[in-house]
Design a protein around this motif. Structure first.
Motif, mmCIF file in Angstrom:
data_model
loop_
_atom_site.group_PDB
_atom_site.id
_atom_site.type_symbol
_atom_site.label_atom_id
_atom_site.label_comp_id
_atom_site.label_asym_id
_atom_site.label_seq_id
_atom_site.Cartn_x
_atom_site.Cartn_y
_atom_site.Cartn_z
ATOM 1 N N PRO A 210 -16.655 12.875 22.033
ATOM 2 C CA PRO A 210 -16.985 12.692 21.105
ATOM 3 C C PRO A 210 -16.711 14.410 20.148
ATOM 4 C CG PRO A 210 -18.861 11.558 21.662
ATOM 5 C CD PRO A 210 -17.776 12.243 22.739
ATOM 6 N N GLU A 211 -17.829 15.242 20.931
ATOM 7 C CA GLU A 211 -17.865 17.057 20.468
ATOM 8 C C GLU A 211 -16.755 17.309 20.188
ATOM 9 O OE1 GLU A 211 -19.959 17.980 18.952
ATOM 10 O OE2 GLU A 211 -21.806 16.314 18.776
ATOM 11 N N LYS A 212 -15.782 17.177 21.285
ATOM 12 C CA LYS A 212 -14.539 17.463 21.353
ATOM 13 C C LYS A 212 -13.631 17.158 20.188
ATOM 14 C CE LYS A 212 -11.057 18.957 24.870
ATOM 15 N NZ LYS A 212 -10.372 18.845 25.888
ATOM 16 N N ALA A 213 -13.239 15.505 20.421
ATOM 17 C CA ALA A 213 -12.727 14.814 19.321
ATOM 18 C C ALA A 213 -12.882 15.273 18.124
ATOM 19 C CB ALA A 213 -13.100 12.957 19.767
ATOM 20 N N ASN A 214 -14.344 15.154 17.720
ATOM 21 C CA ASN A 214 -14.406 16.261 16.280
ATOM 22 C C ASN A 214 -13.833 17.314 16.306
ATOM 23 O OD1 ASN A 214 -15.676 15.199 14.080
ATOM 24 N ND2 ASN A 214 -17.563 17.430 14.483
ATOM 25 N N LYS A 215 -13.960 17.869 17.078
ATOM 26 C CA LYS A 215 -14.059 19.421 16.841
ATOM 27 C C LYS A 215 -11.619 19.780 16.496
ATOM 28 C CE LYS A 215 -17.038 22.168 19.090
ATOM 29 N NZ LYS A 215 -17.277 22.783 20.608
#
Length: 260
Positions: free
Chosen positions: A79-84
């Protein structure tokens, strides 16, 4: 959750149709340019071709970035990478076409990162948007149901489940609401709310995970594992913990599920 587009055959087919149309349009435009008698007409056709194809291809590029972010959160479980990735998309989205999609994406992000209070704040801050269509209203009530359950606000969770039940059985223009969520999973979680653990276990067992993406499976495995812990079914708990470990996700739900 089946919203925000699964990476499916229909998407690939749609892309093929779009690019075929662009190629045919470009070929026809070039033919008209060649056939035009006057230089001014040729220049006009060239400018129109560049503008129209430029906008179309830029739109396809943004779709690619969007699908990439969805794949990262739903399939790569990051999710962190996706949010970026989604935030990078928004910076390039000059037409603000994905502004509302981000509001839905954020519900997935907050749930995956176990930021349930923030998730509830988010849907209330954007209440007007989430009440603007039947599908978005379904997302609103499901998100409120799930987050309330995880925050142990069981009264609110039960109220939201009742609203979801009414939506499940209501037809809009002759059709039922879109199957954005797995209803059986929702039923199983609700039964935990009621402390009807035996029936919840039976419903969890009946859930069909075949069409679930990895993100949906993690939510399912995690909740089933929590129930098994609660009722001292250690064998089942270890089984679902190992399934989460196998998926190698980086969300907080995955991390928490790996130590059930």
């Amino acid at each position: 959750m089946k919203t925000l587009e699964k990476m499916s055959f229909s998407q690939n087919a749609q892309q093929i149709i779009s690019y075929t149309f662009y190629i045919l349009f470009a070929a026809y435009s070039i033919y008209k340019i060649i056939q035009a008698e006057f230089i001014s007409t040729k220049i006009l056709f060239i400018i129109l071709l560049i503008i129209i194809l430029g906008i179309a291809l830029y739109s396809e590029y943004l779709k690619h970035l969007y699908r990439k972010a969805i794949k990262t959160i739903a399939y790569d479980l990051n999710p962190e990478k996706a949010n970026k990735q989604f935030n990078a998309l928004l910076k390039k989205d000059v037409f603000h076409a994905y502004k509302n999609d981000k509001k839905i994406f954020d519900t997935l992000y907050y749930i995956d990162q176990m930021e349930y209070k923030k998730c509830l704040e988010h849907i209330e801050e954007n209440s007007k948007f989430f009440h603007s269509s039947i599908d978005q209203l379904l997302i609103y009530h499901y998100t409120k149901f799930y987050c309330s359950f995880m925050l142990n606000d069981l009264d609110c969770a039960k109220q939201e489940y009742n609203k979801l039940e009414r939506m499940r059985n209501t037809k809009v223009k002759g059709a039922k609401v879109s199957p954005l969520f797995n209803w059986e999973f929702m039923d199983a979680v609700y039964l935990v709310c009621r402390k009807d653990y035996k029936q919840s276990l039976n419903v969890f067992k009946s859930v069909n995970t075949e069409n679930m993406n990895p993100r949906e499976k993690v939510q399912y495995y995690y909740q089933f594992g929590l129930l098994c812990n609660k009722i001292k079914e250690k064998h089942f708990c270890e089984n679902y913990k190992n399934k989460i470990i196998t998926l190698k996700g980086l969300s907080n739900t995955c991390k928490k599920g790996e130590i059930l």
